[in-house]
Design a protein around this motif. Structure first.
Motif, short mmCIF file in Angstrom:
data_model
loop_
_atom_site.label_atom_id
_atom_site.label_comp_id
_atom_site.label_asym_id
_atom_site.label_seq_id
_atom_site.Cartn_x
_atom_site.Cartn_y
_atom_site.Cartn_z
N ASN A 42 0.82 -1.21 0.00
CA ASN A 42 0.00 0.00 0.00
C ASN A 42 0.86 1.26 0.00
OD1 ASN A 42 -2.35 -1.47 -0.05
ND2 ASN A 42 -2.72 -1.35 2.16
N ARG A 94 -2.59 -1.93 -7.71
CA ARG A 94 -3.01 -1.19 -6.53
C ARG A 94 -3.19 0.30 -6.76
NH1 ARG A 94 -2.20 -3.91 -1.23
NH2 ARG A 94 -1.98 -6.12 -1.75
N ASN A 133 -4.19 2.45 -3.13
CA ASN A 133 -4.99 1.29 -2.72
C ASN A 133 -5.88 1.57 -1.51
OD1 ASN A 133 -5.40 -1.60 -3.40
ND2 ASN A 133 -4.74 -1.92 -1.28
#
Length: 219
Positions: A42, A94, A133
């Motif tokens: 992330n 992502r 994300n």
């Protein structure tokens, strides 16, 4: 920092030697920032999308920094575990929308040929804003990736709605002539050149026309 297709270990060492500070377009990351945990993935999406939403730039995974200055090349990562393809997949899966023309360069560490550093060149995106994300939009600001304000998201989204023209030029067929002056012993050299101009639209929005002004300096 602009995209550079010739990233080498020597150039990375020059950044350290010259103490090139992190900036809006340059970020140093410890290679341990690359990992299989969701948290690290992330963070990758957050940092990469922030560059694309801002001015573009370069993230170097494998240089330790202190007070935003490069300290040293770290131990790098095992390319069998963290491959270029793995990093591409993390970025593409992502971040929404997909960022075009990202380039990833694996740099082998000469002191440990089984380990690599990854240099990621990210363009300023004409398809921004790109969402990380965590469903947020990020920007680069003061060496950090920070959430964008609502008005900033609206402003960045207008990139796709307007043409982005870039002018380039080069000179061909230069000829040098001697121009007689009032006093024959003082002659001037005059260059006749063939100046070629190219206008490129880097946006998806078409441009109806382009206006170019050329100025000369008279002696």
């Amino acid at each position: 920092m602009s995209s550079n297709s010739e990233w080498t270990l020597e150039k990375l060492e020059e950044l350290i030697k010259n103490q090139v500070q992190e900036s809006l377009t340059l970020d140093y990351k410890d290679s341990r920032s690359l990992g299989s945990s969701n948290g690290k993935k992330n963070e990758i999406s957050k940092d990469v999308s922030a560059f694309a939403n801002s001015a573009g730039g370069t993230i170097i995974y494998g240089i330790q920094e202190e007070n935003h200055l490069p300290k040293c090349i770290d131990e790098g990562v095992d390319p069998d575990e963290i491959s270029k393809e793995w990093l591409e997949q993390v970025i593409n899966s992502r971040i929404q929308r997909k960022i075009d023309n990202i380039h990833i360069y694996p740099i082998i560490i000469s002191s440990n040929p089984d380990r690599v550093i990854y240099v990621v060149d990210i363009p300023q995106s004409s398809r921004a804003p790109h969402q990380a994300n965590d469903k947020r939009f990020y920007k680069r600001y003061n060496f950090q990736s920070l959430p964008m304000e609502e008005y900033e998201i609206r402003d960045v989204s207008s990139r796709e709605k307007t043409p982005r023209l870039v002018l380039s030029s080069h000179v061909e067929n230069t000829k040098h002539l001697l121009q007689p002056h009032r006093i024959i012993s003082h002659q001037k050299s005059i260059a006749i050149v063939d100046l070629r101009l190219n206008v490129i639209n880097k946006s998806f929005e078409p441009a109806s026309y382009a206006y170019v002004q050329i100025f000369g300096i008279a002696e």
